[in-house]
Design a protein around this motif. Structure first.
Motif, PDB file in Angstrom:
ATOM      1  N   UNK A 155       3.604 -21.977   0.866  1.00 26.69           N
ATOM      2  CA  UNK A 155       3.294 -23.401   0.982  1.00 26.69           C
ATOM      3  C   UNK A 155       2.445 -23.926  -0.167  1.00 26.69           C
ATOM      4  N   UNK A 156       2.116 -23.068  -1.130  1.00 24.02           N
ATOM      5  CA  UNK A 156       1.298 -23.494  -2.249  1.00 24.02           C
ATOM      6  C   UNK A 156      -0.168 -23.638  -1.912  1.00 24.02           C
ATOM      7  N   UNK A 157      -0.615 -22.944  -0.874  1.00 25.28           N
ATOM      8  CA  UNK A 157      -2.013 -22.986  -0.453  1.00 25.28           C
ATOM      9  C   UNK A 157      -2.761 -21.766  -0.978  1.00 25.28           C
ATOM     10  N   UNK A 158      -4.080 -21.866  -1.138  1.00 27.04           N
ATOM     11  CA  UNK A 158      -4.837 -20.715  -1.635  1.00 27.04           C
ATOM     12  C   UNK A 158      -4.988 -19.629  -0.575  1.00 27.04           C
ATOM     13  N   UNK A 159      -5.221 -18.410  -1.026  1.00 29.97           N
ATOM     14  CA  UNK A 159      -5.555 -17.312  -0.122  1.00 29.97           C
ATOM     15  C   UNK A 159      -6.926 -16.770  -0.523  1.00 29.97           C
ATOM     16  N   UNK A 160      -7.579 -16.132   0.408  1.00 34.13           N
ATOM     17  CA  UNK A 160      -8.917 -15.599   0.153  1.00 34.13           C
ATOM     18  C   UNK A 160      -8.877 -14.084   0.261  1.00 34.13           C
ATOM     19  N   UNK A 161      -9.345 -13.408  -0.792  1.00 30.10           N
ATOM     20  CA  UNK A 161      -9.391 -11.947  -0.807  1.00 30.10           C
ATOM     21  C   UNK A 161     -10.820 -11.520  -1.089  1.00 30.10           C
ATOM     22  N   UNK A 162     -11.442 -10.897  -0.116  1.00 27.70           N
ATOM     23  CA  UNK A 162     -12.815 -10.432  -0.288  1.00 27.70           C
ATOM     24  C   UNK A 162     -12.878  -9.051  -0.927  1.00 27.70           C
ATOM     25  N   UNK A 163     -11.962  -8.157  -0.539  1.00 27.12           N
ATOM     26  CA  UNK A 163     -11.944  -6.799  -1.064  1.00 27.12           C
ATOM     27  C   UNK A 163     -10.523  -6.439  -1.496  1.00 27.12           C
ATOM     28  N   UNK A 164     -10.187  -6.669  -2.752  1.00 24.72           N
ATOM     29  CA  UNK A 164      -8.824  -6.391  -3.222  1.00 24.72           C
ATOM     30  C   UNK A 164      -8.405  -4.935  -3.029  1.00 24.72           C
ATOM     31  N   UNK A 165      -9.362  -4.013  -3.083  1.00 26.33           N
ATOM     32  CA  UNK A 165      -9.044  -2.586  -2.972  1.00 26.33           C
ATOM     33  C   UNK A 165      -9.015  -2.089  -1.525  1.00 26.33           C
ATOM     34  N   UNK A 166      -9.260  -2.978  -0.570  1.00 24.12           N
ATOM     35  CA  UNK A 166      -9.255  -2.562   0.836  1.00 24.12           C
ATOM     36  C   UNK A 166      -7.878  -2.044   1.225  1.00 24.12           C
ATOM     37  N   UNK A 167      -7.841  -0.839   1.806  1.00 24.63           N
ATOM     38  CA  UNK A 167      -6.575  -0.215   2.194  1.00 24.63           C
ATOM     39  C   UNK A 167      -6.020  -0.876   3.443  1.00 24.63           C
ATOM     40  N   UNK A 168      -4.702  -0.916   3.546  1.00 24.28           N
ATOM     41  CA  UNK A 168      -4.051  -1.492   4.705  1.00 24.28           C
ATOM     42  C   UNK A 168      -2.783  -0.702   4.998  1.00 24.28           C
ATOM     43  N   UNK A 169      -2.584  -0.382   6.272  1.00 22.14           N
ATOM     44  CA  UNK A 169      -1.379   0.312   6.721  1.00 22.14           C
ATOM     45  C   UNK A 169      -0.476  -0.689   7.425  1.00 22.14           C
ATOM     46  N   UNK A 170       0.804  -0.648   7.091  1.00 19.02           N
ATOM     47  CA  UNK A 170       1.740  -1.639   7.593  1.00 19.02           C
ATOM     48  C   UNK A 170       2.990  -0.984   8.173  1.00 19.02           C
ATOM     49  N   UNK A 171       3.510  -1.575   9.233  1.00 20.74           N
ATOM     50  CA  UNK A 171       4.847  -1.224   9.720  1.00 20.74           C
ATOM     51  C   UNK A 171       5.641  -2.512   9.849  1.00 20.74           C
ATOM     52  N   UNK A 172       6.916  -2.421   9.526  1.00 21.92           N
ATOM     53  CA  UNK A 172       7.788  -3.592   9.501  1.00 21.92           C
ATOM     54  C   UNK A 172       8.417  -3.814  10.869  1.00 21.92           C
ATOM     55  N   UNK A 173       8.511  -5.072  11.257  1.00 19.40           N
ATOM     56  CA  UNK A 173       8.953  -5.416  12.605  1.00 19.40           C
ATOM     57  C   UNK A 173      10.335  -4.848  12.930  1.00 19.40           C
ATOM     58  N   UNK A 174      11.260  -4.839  11.993  1.00 21.53           N
ATOM     59  CA  UNK A 174      12.596  -4.309  12.286  1.00 21.53           C
ATOM     60  C   UNK A 174      12.555  -2.817  12.579  1.00 21.53           C
ATOM     61  N   UNK A 175      11.656  -2.092  11.895  1.00 19.59           N
ATOM     62  CA  UNK A 175      11.504  -0.666  12.176  1.00 19.59           C
ATOM     63  C   UNK A 175      10.887  -0.445  13.551  1.00 19.59           C
ATOM     64  N   UNK A 176       9.938  -1.318  13.913  1.00 15.95           N
ATOM     65  CA  UNK A 176       9.321  -1.238  15.239  1.00 15.95           C
ATOM     66  C   UNK A 176      10.369  -1.463  16.328  1.00 15.95           C
ATOM     67  N   UNK A 177      11.140  -2.521  16.179  1.00  8.68           N
ATOM     68  CA  UNK A 177      12.140  -2.852  17.198  1.00  8.68           C
ATOM     69  C   UNK A 177      13.211  -1.768  17.288  1.00  8.68           C
ATOM     70  N   UNK A 178      13.605  -1.209  16.160  1.00  7.34           N
ATOM     71  CA  UNK A 178      14.604  -0.131  16.180  1.00  7.34           C
ATOM     72  C   UNK A 178      14.101   1.057  17.001  1.00  7.34           C
ATOM     73  N   UNK A 179      12.824   1.369  16.869  1.00  2.82           N
ATOM     74  CA  UNK A 179      12.271   2.482  17.635  1.00  2.82           C
ATOM     75  C   UNK A 179      12.129   2.117  19.113  1.00  2.82           C
TER      76      UNK A 179
END
Length: 372
Positions: A155-179
């Motif tokens: 949408x062309x809006x700003x985002x805020x990042x406090x810790x760029x190096x902060x680790x994040x674990x992700x799972x994709x919704x299609x993989x979740x639903x498949x399981x």
């Protein structure tokens, strides 16, 4: 099979419903926070499988952690136990269940209630301790940083990042639903705890950088490697936040008396796609390449391709048209041209194995001439 989905208005539940609607052998019943427990009790007596997706993770009142996560789950366990039907229950817990916070504690207590039901009454229980789930229909500023970043960047809006190096674990919704569906279909057995793969490891900074590349690709025409892995899933998610009025975007068009030339898509390491037109009688080309190669596909009109080896002088000519899908390849060391030999405008798709570099175009003018 009759299945019940609790938390029916949630992000995961909406995706699950979309997939289950594609099945002719499934009838879906829904329960959301607007419904009362009496209706839930009646539904539990009727269904053959329960997707217990309801939960609270950002309440205004911290007591809602207990009521929305622990108490609701205990109610389901008690009702299923009283029914004696051994209805399988799939529960979406959270990786936060491993931590000592109000949300995690409430999820852990819900897990314990389900495990007790499984042990005491042999009810099949499947618990998913999900990390950050992302995908289409995830709610910005609520479900995940991915949703917030995608929404704002699209949408062309700003985002805020406090810790760029902060680790994040992700799972994709299609993989979740498949399981989820695999569990429902009896294809996953064993331990009550079920995992989703793949789990993607990244950082907040890398996530944002990738999303900005998606945004910028409309200007550069350079696509990311969106056909596999995390990049594929993120790209699909990012596009789901594009509003209808931005479903289209313009690309440059180069026009001269011969016709038009339009670049559509460029890749980092596999060339670029474009198309051009030619009026009747018009010839385009008349050049050779040392290394660059191209594939032409006439999709409208009739064409004559001519080739001559710049080394031996050998000449070759062929004809093709939009009536027959046929790829014509240019070969390094052969000068070539294409002539519209039809009565109407000719349209040709073109793939080149590399992005055009104006500093090093590897394109050298040389007329093909006529057959000796």
């Amino acid at each position: 099979m009759k299945v019940l989905i609790t938390g029916a208005q949630g992000f995961v539940a909406k995706n699950l419903q979309a997939h289950l609607r594609e099945r002719q052998d499934i009838s879906v019943f829904l329960f959301s926070r607007q419904d009362n427990l009496a209706s839930l009790k009646n539904l539990l007596a009727e269904v053959d499988f329960v997707f217990h997706l309801a939960g609270v993770n950002r309440p205004e009142n911290t007591d809602d952690f207990r009521t929305g996560n622990t108490d609701l789950t205990k109610f389901i366990c008690e009702e299923v136990g009283l029914l004696g039907r051994k209805t399988p229950i799939l529960y979406t817990s959270s990786s936060q269940a491993e931590f000592d916070n109000l949300y995690g504690v409430s999820k852990l207590a819900a897990e314990q209630a389900l495990i007790e039901l499984s042990v005491v009454q042999s009810v099949p229980v499947h618990i998913f301790r999900l990390p950050n789930v992302f995908g289409k229909w995830s709610k910005p500023n609520y479900n995940s940083a991915v949703a917030t970043f995608c929404n704002n960047i699209a949408a062309g809006l700003p985002i805020k990042i406090n810790q760029p190096d902060a680790a994040i674990k992700l799972v994709y919704i299609d993989d979740v639903i498949a399981q989820f569906v695999a569990v429902m279909d009896g294809l996953v057995a064993g331990d009550p705890f079920v995992s989703v793969n793949p789990v993607y490891d990244t950082t907040v900074g890398k996530l944002a950088a990738q999303l900005y590349k998606f945004r910028d690709s409309r200007e550069t025409l350079i696509t990311e490697t969106v056909g596999k892995g995390l990049t594929r899933a993120l790209y699909s998610t990012y596009l789901s936040y594009i509003q209808p009025e931005r479903f289209t975007y313009e690309v440059p068009k180069y026009e001269d008396p011969r016709g038009v030339f339009v670049e559509m898509l460029k890749t980092k390491d596999s060339g670029q796609f474009s198309y051009f037109t030619a009026h009747p009688g018009v010839t385009r080309g008349g050049h050779y390449h040392h290394s660059k190669t191209e594939k032409f596909l006439v999709i409208k009109g009739a064409a004559c391709f001519r080739f001559r080896s710049i080394n031996s002088g050998e000449f070759y000519e062929l004809f093709t048209s939009g009536e027959k899908p046929e790829i014509v390849e240019t070969v390094p060391g052969w000068t070539h041209d294409i002539t519209n030999v039809g009565e109407d405008e000719m349209i040709v798709m073109l793939w080149a194995n590399e992005i055009f570099d104006r500093e090093k175009p590897d394109t050298y003018a040389m007329p093909v001439g006529t057959e000796a």
